[in-house]
Scaffold this active site. Structure first.
Site, PDB file in Angstrom:
ATOM      1  N   ASP A   9       0.886  -1.146   0.000  1.00  0.00           N
ATOM      2  CA  ASP A   9       0.000   0.000   0.000  1.00  0.00           C
ATOM      3  C   ASP A   9       0.938   1.213   0.000  1.00  0.00           C
ATOM      4  OD1 ASP A   9      -2.303   1.643   0.469  1.00  0.00           O
ATOM      5  OD2 ASP A   9      -1.685   1.780   2.563  1.00  0.00           O
ATOM      6  N   LEU A  10       0.418   2.371  -0.324  1.00  0.00           N
ATOM      7  CA  LEU A  10       1.288   3.557  -0.396  1.00  0.00           C
ATOM      8  C   LEU A  10       1.091   4.490   0.810  1.00  0.00           C
ATOM      9  CD1 LEU A  10       3.192   5.514  -1.882  1.00  0.00           C
ATOM     10  CD2 LEU A  10       1.216   6.332  -3.174  1.00  0.00           C
ATOM     11  N   ASP A  11      -0.111   5.066   0.882  1.00  0.00           N
ATOM     12  CA  ASP A  11      -0.369   6.099   1.897  1.00  0.00           C
ATOM     13  C   ASP A  11      -0.313   5.509   3.298  1.00  0.00           C
ATOM     14  OD1 ASP A  11      -0.945   8.108  -0.093  1.00  0.00           O
ATOM     15  OD2 ASP A  11      -2.884   7.151  -0.400  1.00  0.00           O
ATOM     16  N   THR A  17       1.660  10.112   3.666  1.00  0.00           N
ATOM     17  CA  THR A  17       0.626  10.818   2.906  1.00  0.00           C
ATOM     18  C   THR A  17      -0.784  10.568   3.443  1.00  0.00           C
ATOM     19  OG1 THR A  17       1.018   9.013   1.370  1.00  0.00           O
ATOM     20  CG2 THR A  17       1.781  11.194   0.694  1.00  0.00           C
ATOM     21  N   LYS A  45      -8.978   5.706   6.674  1.00  0.00           N
ATOM     22  CA  LYS A  45      -7.760   5.076   6.153  1.00  0.00           C
ATOM     23  C   LYS A  45      -8.068   4.017   5.099  1.00  0.00           C
ATOM     24  CE  LYS A  45      -4.486   5.451   9.946  1.00  0.00           C
ATOM     25  NZ  LYS A  45      -3.827   4.658  10.976  1.00  0.00           N
ATOM     26  N   SER A 114      -2.446   0.517  -4.262  1.00  0.00           N
ATOM     27  CA  SER A 114      -2.961   1.692  -3.550  1.00  0.00           C
ATOM     28  C   SER A 114      -4.311   2.075  -4.125  1.00  0.00           C
ATOM     29  CB  SER A 114      -1.993   2.874  -3.725  1.00  0.00           C
ATOM     30  OG  SER A 114      -2.600   4.056  -3.260  1.00  0.00           O
ATOM     31  N   ALA A 115      -5.205   2.528  -3.231  1.00  0.00           N
ATOM     32  CA  ALA A 115      -6.518   2.992  -3.681  1.00  0.00           C
ATOM     33  C   ALA A 115      -6.418   4.364  -4.336  1.00  0.00           C
ATOM     34  CB  ALA A 115      -7.462   3.081  -2.488  1.00  0.00           C
ATOM     35  N   LYS A 144     -10.904  -1.559  -1.761  1.00  0.00           N
ATOM     36  CA  LYS A 144     -10.660  -2.266  -0.499  1.00  0.00           C
ATOM     37  C   LYS A 144     -11.879  -2.020   0.397  1.00  0.00           C
ATOM     38  CE  LYS A 144      -5.778  -0.986  -0.960  1.00  0.00           C
ATOM     39  NZ  LYS A 144      -4.618  -0.244  -0.437  1.00  0.00           N
ATOM     40  N   GLU A 168       0.300  -3.060   4.771  1.00  0.00           N
ATOM     41  CA  GLU A 168      -0.871  -2.178   4.862  1.00  0.00           C
ATOM     42  C   GLU A 168      -0.950  -1.476   6.210  1.00  0.00           C
ATOM     43  OE1 GLU A 168      -3.538  -0.717   3.934  1.00  0.00           O
ATOM     44  OE2 GLU A 168      -3.907  -1.454   1.929  1.00  0.00           O
ATOM     45  N   ASP A 169      -1.463  -0.243   6.200  1.00  0.00           N
ATOM     46  CA  ASP A 169      -1.676   0.461   7.475  1.00  0.00           C
ATOM     47  C   ASP A 169      -3.158   0.595   7.815  1.00  0.00           C
ATOM     48  OD1 ASP A 169      -2.175   2.316   5.359  1.00  0.00           O
ATOM     49  OD2 ASP A 169      -2.087   3.941   6.829  1.00  0.00           O
TER      50      ASP A 169
HETATM   51  C1  BG6 Z   1      -5.839   5.608  -0.016  1.00  0.00           C
HETATM   52  C2  BG6 Z   1      -5.861   6.519   1.182  1.00  0.00           C
HETATM   53  O1  BG6 Z   1      -4.552   5.131  -0.229  1.00  0.00           O
HETATM   54  O2  BG6 Z   1      -6.258   6.327  -1.181  1.00  0.00           O
HETATM   55  C3  BG6 Z   1      -7.217   7.159   1.347  1.00  0.00           C
HETATM   56  O3  BG6 Z   1      -5.554   5.747   2.342  1.00  0.00           O
HETATM   57  C4  BG6 Z   1      -7.626   7.865   0.059  1.00  0.00           C
HETATM   58  O4  BG6 Z   1      -7.176   8.080   2.404  1.00  0.00           O
HETATM   59  C5  BG6 Z   1      -7.570   6.868  -1.096  1.00  0.00           C
HETATM   60  O5  BG6 Z   1      -8.942   8.378   0.164  1.00  0.00           O
HETATM   61  C6  BG6 Z   1      -7.960   7.481  -2.439  1.00  0.00           C
HETATM   62  O6  BG6 Z   1      -7.017   8.434  -2.808  1.00  0.00           O
HETATM   63  P1  BG6 Z   1      -7.202   9.479  -3.990  1.00  0.00           P
HETATM   64  O7  BG6 Z   1      -5.847  10.126  -4.091  1.00  0.00           O
HETATM   65  O8  BG6 Z   1      -7.544   8.697  -5.233  1.00  0.00           O
HETATM   66  O9  BG6 Z   1      -8.298  10.412  -3.612  1.00  0.00           O
HETATM   67 MG    MG Z   2      -2.702   3.224   3.554  1.00  0.00          MG
END
Ligand code: BG6
Ligand code: MG
Length: 232
Positions: A9-11, A17, A45, A114-115, A144, A168-169
């Site tokens: 996962d990224l954020d 982030t 999250k 990542s989402a 997810k 993952e966090d």
């Molecule tokens: C996830 C974050 O990685 O991405 C969420 O944990 C975020 O907080 C989601 O809403 C979607 O991100 P984005 O940049 O497409 O709005």
């Molecule tokens: Mg995350």
């Protein structure tokens, strides 16, 4: 178990982030006079953008048309994009850069699940785009906690899910990994909310990759005995 690929996962795992997403959402909530409760942060999250907006709007959701919701999500995203403009390699979380470098040096395939639709821009700003051989597209996978984005990353890497270990966090992310056909979940951060993870770490700095991976370089010398490659 010896793993053949890593999926991240990224954020909140590779960079801080998740905090920037929260700042942008909190500013939107304040502007709309919506409450920001103690559990809002944990609930947000890992959730994709429109699902996050629903958490923010809560019981006020029905006051907004679909069009208005799309405009609010776009407002949050503009703010988030302003915040990520200042990211640099110094914003990698502890251990992230070192782990990616080690995996690359051992030719272990690395994927991103990542989402965030902003993930490619964030990877670029962090200077780590080339560490990933696959970036699964969140627009082509169910969000997810569905396992789809982790399965897509594994498929892109050409490695069966049971030989992938994923980091993952977020509770939604750990649930996604745990329903991804035998994939292993490493939770990063809050042990109370990530109880389903197979392993739990405070940060990637604690992860000892030698204990978990079969290097592709080593594997080339072991190919005759498949069992050896998957034994504990
Ligand atoms: C996830 C974050 O990685 O991405 C969420 O944990 C975020 O907080 C989601 O809403 C979607 O991100 P984005 O940049 O497409 O709005
Ligand atoms: Mg995350």
């Amino acid at each position: 178990m010896i793993y053949r690929a890593a999926i991240f996962d990224l954020d909140g795992v590779i960079a801080d982030t998740a905090r920037l997403h929260l700042i942008a959402w909190q500013q939107l909530a304040e502007g709309l006079n919506l409450p920001w409760t103690a559990d809002t942060e944990e609930r947000l999250k890992g959730l994709e953008r429109m699902a996050s907006l629903e958490v923010i709007l809560g019981e006020k959701s029905s006051n907004y048309t679909e069009e208005a919701k799309i405009a609010l999500a776009a407002r949050k995203n503009s703010r988030y994009q302003e915040l990520i403009r200042s990211l640099s390699p110094a914003d990698l979380l502890p251990g992230a850069g070192e782990l990616l470098a080690w995996l690359n040096s051992q030719h272990i395939p690395v994927g991103l699940a990542s989402a965030s639709k902003n993930a490619p821009a964030v990877l670029e700003a962090l200077g780590i785009s080339r560490c990933f051989s696959v970036i699964a597209d969140p627009e082509k996978s169910a969000p997810k906690p569905a396992p789809d984005i982790f399965l897509a990353a594994a498929k892109g890497l050409g490695i069966d899910p049971e030989f992938c270990i994923a980091f993952e966090d977020a509770p939604a992310g750990v649930s996604a990994i745990k329903s991804a056909d035998g994939m292993t979940a490493v939770g990063i951060g809050n042990p109370d909310s990530l109880k389903d993870a197979d392993y739990m770490l405070d940060s990637l700095e604690q992860f000892v990759p030698n204990d978990f991976f079969l290097s592709v370089l080593a594997e080339s010398g072991m190919r005759q005995n498949k069992d050896l490659a998957v034994n504990e």
